[in-house]
Design a protein around this motif. Structure first.
Motif, PDB file in Angstrom:
ATOM      1  N   ASN A 115       0.803  -1.222   0.000  1.00 41.81           N
ATOM      2  CA  ASN A 115       0.000   0.000   0.000  1.00 41.81           C
ATOM      3  C   ASN A 115       0.835   1.271   0.000  1.00 41.81           C
ATOM      4  OD1 ASN A 115       0.699  -0.126   2.695  1.00 41.81           O
ATOM      5  ND2 ASN A 115      -1.394  -0.402   3.437  1.00 41.81           N
ATOM      6  N   ASN A 116       2.002   1.283   0.620  1.00 41.14           N
ATOM      7  CA  ASN A 116       2.816   2.498   0.571  1.00 41.14           C
ATOM      8  C   ASN A 116       3.402   2.710  -0.817  1.00 41.14           C
ATOM      9  OD1 ASN A 116       2.221   2.829   3.217  1.00 41.14           O
ATOM     10  ND2 ASN A 116       4.294   2.601   3.977  1.00 41.14           N
ATOM     11  N   THR A 117       3.735   1.650  -1.517  1.00 41.95           N
ATOM     12  CA  THR A 117       4.278   1.763  -2.868  1.00 41.95           C
ATOM     13  C   THR A 117       3.279   2.450  -3.787  1.00 41.95           C
ATOM     14  OG1 THR A 117       5.481  -0.291  -2.514  1.00 41.95           O
ATOM     15  CG2 THR A 117       5.241   0.427  -4.780  1.00 41.95           C
ATOM     16  N   ILE A 118       2.000   2.159  -3.595  1.00 40.37           N
ATOM     17  CA  ILE A 118       0.956   2.678  -4.470  1.00 40.37           C
ATOM     18  C   ILE A 118       0.366   3.991  -3.950  1.00 40.37           C
ATOM     19  CG2 ILE A 118      -1.359   2.164  -5.380  1.00 40.37           C
ATOM     20  CD1 ILE A 118      -0.394  -0.799  -5.441  1.00 40.37           C
ATOM     21  N   LEU A 119       0.051   4.056  -2.662  1.00 39.34           N
ATOM     22  CA  LEU A 119      -0.681   5.209  -2.116  1.00 39.34           C
ATOM     23  C   LEU A 119       0.204   6.326  -1.576  1.00 39.34           C
ATOM     24  CD1 LEU A 119      -3.500   3.259  -0.264  1.00 39.34           C
ATOM     25  CD2 LEU A 119      -3.711   4.552  -2.384  1.00 39.34           C
ATOM     26  N   ASN A 120       1.361   5.991  -1.025  1.00 40.88           N
ATOM     27  CA  ASN A 120       2.231   7.021  -0.467  1.00 40.88           C
ATOM     28  C   ASN A 120       3.660   6.495  -0.392  1.00 40.88           C
ATOM     29  OD1 ASN A 120       3.511   9.078   0.868  1.00 40.88           O
ATOM     30  ND2 ASN A 120       2.284   8.975   2.723  1.00 40.88           N
ATOM     31  N   PRO A 121       4.397   6.554  -1.498  1.00 37.72           N
ATOM     32  CA  PRO A 121       5.765   6.030  -1.498  1.00 37.72           C
ATOM     33  C   PRO A 121       6.688   6.714  -0.490  1.00 37.72           C
ATOM     34  CG  PRO A 121       5.008   6.435  -3.740  1.00 37.72           C
ATOM     35  CD  PRO A 121       3.976   7.021  -2.817  1.00 37.72           C
ATOM     36  N   GLY A 122       6.345   7.903  -0.018  1.00 38.51           N
ATOM     37  CA  GLY A 122       7.184   8.612   0.939  1.00 38.51           C
ATOM     38  C   GLY A 122       6.819   8.363   2.390  1.00 38.51           C
ATOM     39  N   ALA A 123       5.990   7.376   2.669  1.00 36.96           N
ATOM     40  CA  ALA A 123       5.550   7.099   4.040  1.00 36.96           C
ATOM     41  C   ALA A 123       6.735   6.708   4.914  1.00 36.96           C
ATOM     42  CB  ALA A 123       4.505   5.988   4.044  1.00 36.96           C
ATOM     43  N   ALA A 124       6.653   7.061   6.186  1.00 36.94           N
ATOM     44  CA  ALA A 124       7.683   6.687   7.160  1.00 36.94           C
ATOM     45  C   ALA A 124       7.662   5.171   7.373  1.00 36.94           C
ATOM     46  CB  ALA A 124       7.438   7.413   8.485  1.00 36.94           C
ATOM     47  N   LEU A 125       8.730   4.632   7.945  1.00 34.14           N
ATOM     48  CA  LEU A 125       8.842   3.190   8.160  1.00 34.14           C
ATOM     49  C   LEU A 125       7.687   2.618   8.970  1.00 34.14           C
ATOM     50  CD1 LEU A 125      12.658   2.759   8.901  1.00 34.14           C
ATOM     51  CD2 LEU A 125      11.420   2.177   6.804  1.00 34.14           C
ATOM     52  N   ASN A 126       7.177   3.381   9.956  1.00 38.30           N
ATOM     53  CA  ASN A 126       6.111   2.870  10.824  1.00 38.30           C
ATOM     54  C   ASN A 126       4.711   3.181  10.292  1.00 38.30           C
ATOM     55  OD1 ASN A 126       6.159   5.666  11.406  1.00 38.30           O
ATOM     56  ND2 ASN A 126       5.419   5.303  13.473  1.00 38.30           N
ATOM     57  N   GLU A 127       4.608   3.686   9.055  1.00 40.33           N
ATOM     58  CA  GLU A 127       3.317   4.096   8.511  1.00 40.33           C
ATOM     59  C   GLU A 127       2.829   3.167   7.396  1.00 40.33           C
ATOM     60  OE1 GLU A 127       3.664   8.911   9.197  1.00 40.33           O
ATOM     61  OE2 GLU A 127       3.952   8.116   7.180  1.00 40.33           O
ATOM     62  N   ALA A 128       1.517   3.117   7.268  1.00 47.38           N
ATOM     63  CA  ALA A 128       0.877   2.413   6.152  1.00 47.38           C
ATOM     64  C   ALA A 128      -0.326   3.228   5.719  1.00 47.38           C
ATOM     65  CB  ALA A 128       0.453   1.008   6.569  1.00 47.38           C
ATOM     66  N   GLU A 129      -0.539   3.287   4.418  1.00 51.09           N
ATOM     67  CA  GLU A 129      -1.635   4.055   3.841  1.00 51.09           C
ATOM     68  C   GLU A 129      -2.771   3.128   3.440  1.00 51.09           C
ATOM     69  OE1 GLU A 129      -1.626   7.564   3.333  1.00 51.09           O
ATOM     70  OE2 GLU A 129       0.160   7.415   4.572  1.00 51.09           O
ATOM     71  N   TYR A 130      -3.989   3.562   3.721  1.00 56.21           N
ATOM     72  CA  TYR A 130      -5.180   2.803   3.347  1.00 56.21           C
ATOM     73  C   TYR A 130      -6.198   3.773   2.740  1.00 56.21           C
ATOM     74  CZ  TYR A 130      -3.551  -1.233   6.007  1.00 56.21           C
ATOM     75  OH  TYR A 130      -2.838  -2.307   6.472  1.00 56.21           O
ATOM     76  N   TYR A 131      -6.886   3.312   1.699  1.00 53.73           N
ATOM     77  CA  TYR A 131      -7.867   4.124   0.993  1.00 53.73           C
ATOM     78  C   TYR A 131      -9.216   3.414   1.041  1.00 53.73           C
ATOM     79  CZ  TYR A 131     -10.299   6.385  -2.895  1.00 53.73           C
ATOM     80  OH  TYR A 131     -11.204   7.040  -3.662  1.00 53.73           O
ATOM     81  N   TYR A 132     -10.225   4.091   1.602  1.00 56.91           N
ATOM     82  CA  TYR A 132     -11.573   3.537   1.716  1.00 56.91           C
ATOM     83  C   TYR A 132     -12.532   4.413   0.905  1.00 56.91           C
ATOM     84  CZ  TYR A 132      -9.532   1.086   5.747  1.00 56.91           C
ATOM     85  OH  TYR A 132      -8.749   0.316   6.577  1.00 56.91           O
ATOM     86  N   PRO A 133     -13.095   3.897  -0.211  1.00 55.96           N
ATOM     87  CA  PRO A 133     -13.987   4.698  -1.063  1.00 55.96           C
ATOM     88  C   PRO A 133     -15.341   5.017  -0.439  1.00 55.96           C
ATOM     89  CG  PRO A 133     -13.173   2.743  -2.226  1.00 55.96           C
ATOM     90  CD  PRO A 133     -12.774   2.612  -0.802  1.00 55.96           C
TER      91      PRO A 133
END
Length: 184
Positions: A115-133
């Motif tokens: 998810n970080n590769t697609i939604l937020n490549p600059g995310a910190a090591l402890n972060e994950a991005e999620y997208y809910y439509p």
């Protein structure tokens, strides 16, 4: 929105002292300053058709607050892993929070973690991005940990909360006597 996943203490019953828990803690809060971490905290109220993107920050300590049975497949990995799953949500696969989509505070992650590769490549090591439509009718769903081998103890520790999707049909029911959601 940004949501921490952390360890904290909360009083679960008036005759008990504080209990150590893990759970969600909003760090960006629309209703004023963020409240302190609470058991089953981080309730989300969403509107149908209005997407939400979350940055979840895994700030869990290395040791779990519940004994970990490492004979269960996957439970021998980092004890402070998490994968956020919107149970009942219609979400893109990259935001589904499957069992191998886990990540730990140090940046280690499961084989499905993209998810970080697609939604937020600059995310910190402890972060994950999620997208809910939020493209489904009004309903109560819940979001919780789903990491392989430790889902049950992470949910039991408190990494679970409500996610409410509202829509115009539900709004019409409120005018017919359905109790309204009270916002503080």
């Amino acid at each position: 929105y940004t949501m921490g996943i952390e360890q904290f203490s909360d009083q679960l019953h008036p005759s008990l002292g504080p209990t150590k828990l893990w759970g969600f803690k909003p760090t960006n809060y629309l209703g004023g300053p963020p409240p302190g971490a609470r058991h089953l905290g981080g309730i989300v109220v969403a509107q149908r058709g209005t997407p939400i993107q979350f940055t979840f920050r895994n700030n869990l300590p290395p040791s779990h607050i519940i004994p970990v049975d490492t004979t269960i497949p996957g439970a021998n990995l980092a004890k402070n892993r998490t994968a956020v799953h919107l149970h009942g949500g219609l979400v893109p696969w990259v935001s589904d929070g499957g069992p191998f989509d886990w990540w730990a505070p140090d940046g280690t992650h499961g084989e499905s973690f993209l998810n970080n590769t697609i939604l937020n490549p600059g995310a910190a090591l402890n972060e994950a991005e999620y997208y809910y439509p939020n493209n489904q009718s009004a309903r109560l769903v819940w979001y919780h940990d789903h990491a392989i081998g430790i889902t049950r103890i992470n949910a039991y520790a408190g990494i679970a909360s409500a996610y409410i999707i509202r829509d115009d049909f539900e709004r019409g029911l409120r005018s017919q006597g359905l109790p309204d959601f009270i916002e503080n």
